[in-house]
Scaffold this active site. Structure first.
Site, PDB file in Angstrom:
ATOM      1  CD  GLU A  99      35.149 -77.572 -58.520  1.00  0.00           C
ATOM      2  OE1 GLU A  99      35.375 -77.482 -57.151  1.00  0.00           O
ATOM      3  OE2 GLU A  99      34.562 -78.206 -59.280  1.00  0.00           O
ATOM      4  CG  HIS A 104      44.688 -76.627 -58.428  1.00  0.00           C
ATOM      5  ND1 HIS A 104      44.061 -75.522 -58.801  1.00  0.00           N
ATOM      6  CD2 HIS A 104      43.675 -77.722 -58.446  1.00  0.00           C
ATOM      7  CE1 HIS A 104      42.760 -75.629 -59.033  1.00  0.00           C
ATOM      8  NE2 HIS A 104      42.567 -77.226 -58.779  1.00  0.00           N
TER       9      HIS A 104
END
Length: 120
Positions: A99, A104
């Site tokens: 997203e 990350h």
């Protein structure tokens, strides 16, 4: 996928958006997810502009890579989940439903997490 400097993590790194910080060093920032998917859900991000693990592993310096890997372990130990277990997840690209176009890692813990992938 190209890096978008207006993504939410870049804005957090610039201090434009607050976060609930749990860890920070020269190369890494970690904070609680605002929409947790487990009792403990921490996001760990490099401070450099990397889109994915692929991008990070190809372009980050050895110091950045070492700092990132060590940070994940330190965060798990500090959160008290190293002994009971935890899950690390990194999504890459549209098939994985990434997203935010900033590399990350999600750290999930403090609960039995079930199977890794939904059964079809």
């Amino acid at each position: 996928m190209s890096y978008d400097p207006t993504n939410i993590f870049a804005r957090i790194l610039r201090g434009e958006i607050p976060c609930s910080k749990v860890f920070e060093n020269e190369h890494v920032l970690a904070f609680h997810d605002i929409n947790p998917q487990a009792p403990l859900h921490i996001l760990v991000i490099p401070k450099g502009a990397y889109v994915s693990m692929d991008d990070f592993s190809a372009k980050a310096s050895p110091e950045e890579i070492t700092a990132f890997v060590r940070a994940v372990g330190e965060i798990a130990r500090t959160a008290g989940i190293a002994a009971s277990g935890y899950r690390i997840l990194a999504n890459h690209g549209p098939d994985a439903h990434q997203e935010v176009p900033h590399f990350h890692v999600h750290i999930f813990g403090k609960a039995a997490l079930g199977p890794m992938l939904a059964r079809r």
